[in-house]
Design an enzyme around this catalytic site. Sequence first.
Site, mmCIF file in Angstrom:
data_model
loop_
_atom_site.group_PDB
_atom_site.id
_atom_site.type_symbol
_atom_site.label_atom_id
_atom_site.label_comp_id
_atom_site.label_asym_id
_atom_site.label_seq_id
_atom_site.Cartn_x
_atom_site.Cartn_y
_atom_site.Cartn_z
ATOM 1 N N THR A 154 -17.570 118.856 106.739
ATOM 2 C CA THR A 154 -18.760 119.001 105.847
ATOM 3 C C THR A 154 -19.890 117.828 106.557
ATOM 4 O O THR A 154 -19.437 116.455 106.488
ATOM 5 C CB THR A 154 -18.287 118.786 104.577
ATOM 6 O OG1 THR A 154 -17.591 119.774 104.035
ATOM 7 C CG2 THR A 154 -19.428 118.543 103.543
ATOM 8 N N ARG A 197 -11.726 124.141 97.374
ATOM 9 C CA ARG A 197 -11.488 124.193 95.784
ATOM 10 C C ARG A 197 -9.945 124.464 95.322
ATOM 11 O O ARG A 197 -9.436 124.200 94.543
ATOM 12 C CB ARG A 197 -12.611 125.072 95.076
ATOM 13 C CG ARG A 197 -12.418 126.230 95.132
ATOM 14 C CD ARG A 197 -13.651 127.132 94.652
ATOM 15 N NE ARG A 197 -13.507 128.532 94.607
ATOM 16 C CZ ARG A 197 -13.705 129.332 95.929
ATOM 17 N NH1 ARG A 197 -14.122 128.753 96.926
ATOM 18 N NH2 ARG A 197 -13.853 130.517 96.016
ATOM 19 N N SER A 241 -13.893 119.012 97.565
ATOM 20 C CA SER A 241 -13.291 117.889 98.023
ATOM 21 C C SER A 241 -13.902 116.565 97.132
ATOM 22 O O SER A 241 -13.087 115.486 96.836
ATOM 23 C CB SER A 241 -13.680 117.886 99.337
ATOM 24 O OG SER A 241 -12.778 118.729 100.035
ATOM 25 N N HIS A 293 -27.909 112.115 73.120
ATOM 26 C CA HIS A 293 -29.481 111.504 73.122
ATOM 27 C C HIS A 293 -30.243 112.599 73.619
ATOM 28 O O HIS A 293 -31.394 112.095 73.914
ATOM 29 C CB HIS A 293 -29.155 110.179 73.806
ATOM 30 C CG HIS A 293 -28.368 109.358 73.272
ATOM 31 N ND1 HIS A 293 -28.699 108.510 72.121
ATOM 32 C CD2 HIS A 293 -26.977 109.176 73.291
ATOM 33 C CE1 HIS A 293 -27.607 107.834 71.690
ATOM 34 N NE2 HIS A 293 -26.406 108.301 72.300
ATOM 35 N N LYS A 346 -24.414 126.508 105.161
ATOM 36 C CA LYS A 346 -23.822 125.504 105.930
ATOM 37 C C LYS A 346 -24.208 126.057 107.451
ATOM 38 O O LYS A 346 -24.504 125.232 108.241
ATOM 39 C CB LYS A 346 -22.304 125.417 105.769
ATOM 40 C CG LYS A 346 -21.838 124.574 104.608
ATOM 41 C CD LYS A 346 -20.141 124.486 104.612
ATOM 42 C CE LYS A 346 -20.025 123.705 103.425
ATOM 43 N NZ LYS A 346 -18.320 123.466 103.350
ATOM 44 N N GLU A 366 -17.966 128.804 91.517
ATOM 45 C CA GLU A 366 -17.405 129.404 92.943
ATOM 46 C C GLU A 366 -16.454 130.702 92.739
ATOM 47 O O GLU A 366 -16.491 131.413 93.706
ATOM 48 C CB GLU A 366 -16.790 128.381 93.514
ATOM 49 C CG GLU A 366 -17.813 127.287 93.861
ATOM 50 C CD GLU A 366 -17.294 126.102 94.713
ATOM 51 O OE1 GLU A 366 -16.918 126.380 95.881
ATOM 52 O OE2 GLU A 366 -17.083 124.829 94.284
HETATM 53 C C1 F6R Z 1 -15.341 125.924 98.594
HETATM 54 C C2 F6R Z 1 -15.569 124.722 97.940
HETATM 55 C C3 F6R Z 1 -16.664 123.834 98.308
HETATM 56 C C4 F6R Z 1 -16.331 122.846 99.509
HETATM 57 C C5 F6R Z 1 -17.419 121.908 99.885
HETATM 58 C C6 F6R Z 1 -17.075 120.719 101.150
HETATM 59 O O1 F6R Z 1 -13.957 126.407 98.244
HETATM 60 O O2 F6R Z 1 -14.777 124.314 97.161
HETATM 61 O O3 F6R Z 1 -17.235 123.177 97.209
HETATM 62 O O4 F6R Z 1 -15.291 122.072 98.793
HETATM 63 O O5 F6R Z 1 -18.588 122.913 100.569
HETATM 64 O O6 F6R Z 1 -16.526 121.467 101.844
HETATM 65 P P1 F6R Z 1 -15.016 120.569 102.465
HETATM 66 O O7 F6R Z 1 -14.251 120.681 100.908
HETATM 67 O O8 F6R Z 1 -14.610 121.249 103.457
HETATM 68 O O9 F6R Z 1 -15.622 119.162 102.792
#
Ligand code: F6R
Length: 356
Positions: A106, A153, A60, A255, A349, A239
């Site tokens: 997140t 992603r 994101s 540099h 997480k 990923e």
């Molecule tokens: C998993 C991915 C991660 C999430 C990240 C934040 O596919 O791409 O990089 O994007 O952990 O989670 P979100 O995007 O749900 O806020």
Amino acid sequence: MKILDNLEEIKQLDRQDMLGVEEDFYNQLKEAARIAGDANIDSIKGAGFCGLAILGMGGSGFTGDIIKNLIKDSVQIPVEVVKSYELPAFIKKGWLAVAVSYSGNTEETIAAVNEAMLRGCEVLAVSAGGEIKKIARRHNKCHVGLPQGYQPRGAAGYLFFTTLLILKKAQIAAIKSDDIQETLELINQKKAMYLRDVNTGNNPAKQLAVHMYGRLPVIYGVCGYLSAVAYRWKCEINENAKCPAFWAEFPELNHNETVGWQNLADISEKMILIVLKDSSFSKKLIVRQEITANLIRQSFADVLEIEAEGKSVLAKAASVMYLGDIASVYLALLYNTDPTPVDRILALKAELAKLG
Ligand code: F6R
């Protein structure tokens, strides 16, 4: 390498169809345009903000990186990308904070958007649901919903294009309709070349994956949109293909990193250098890239140069991004790896969530 042309084997390994998701980038962009068109954004439209902060992590977070670079030559207010729990002190009342989180859950993005509201910022939230949606609703803030069921992603088309077009609709980002049209047409053309049923001999995305296979990719972008895209390639390789990848950007890398390939040759000779290019860049930059590639070529197993196609920066950014995204899935298949699961991210997480 045979798996890339064996549709049955691909289906068995890619159980949640990440390849299908990446192949469908064109439809994501089209659908994103519809979502942005339908969204009610009265609370942020024409409000005359004095700054724009784009908050988000990982897949994101790319939204902020790319949008900042796509609008930097026209936007008249500062644009700050925040990839952490905390906001810099200068983000305050009068700013628009755009919280982008596909899951909406997140914790860094939640903390940052809560802080933005405490400081009196206006908020636009973009998510497929989750806590971010609840926060926006609770505080009467604008929330734009995305379709559910994707890996963040894999929803990059929805995330960045919807947000960009909302910012255009809110008169914050100046994006030409012709550029949007060009982008859609170019991505549709590329799709026909990158699909799984185009065999490796004719498929540039599969060929790129074959080049990267067994080698550690180092992606060189250029300060601006190609920097955001180089970082996106690195993250997608991490990923999807679950292998290390590194990136840097011109001119800064000249540099420091340019001299860093002198020692540890036994490691660097297993790496592949991929230089992202754009022939419309200044002569200085183009020559700089050529000289650098010549100076360090010997240190790598292979050097590839990828030229951005398209006229507008938007089309160029989307098309180079698309190539990297889909090649990273083909690379996963070459490593006999299911591209979708990101178990270590989820485990981390879950552990952090226990702290409350
Ligand atoms: C998993 C991915 C991660 C999430 C990240 C934040 O596919 O791409 O990089 O994007 O952990 O989670 P979100 O995007 O749900 O806020």
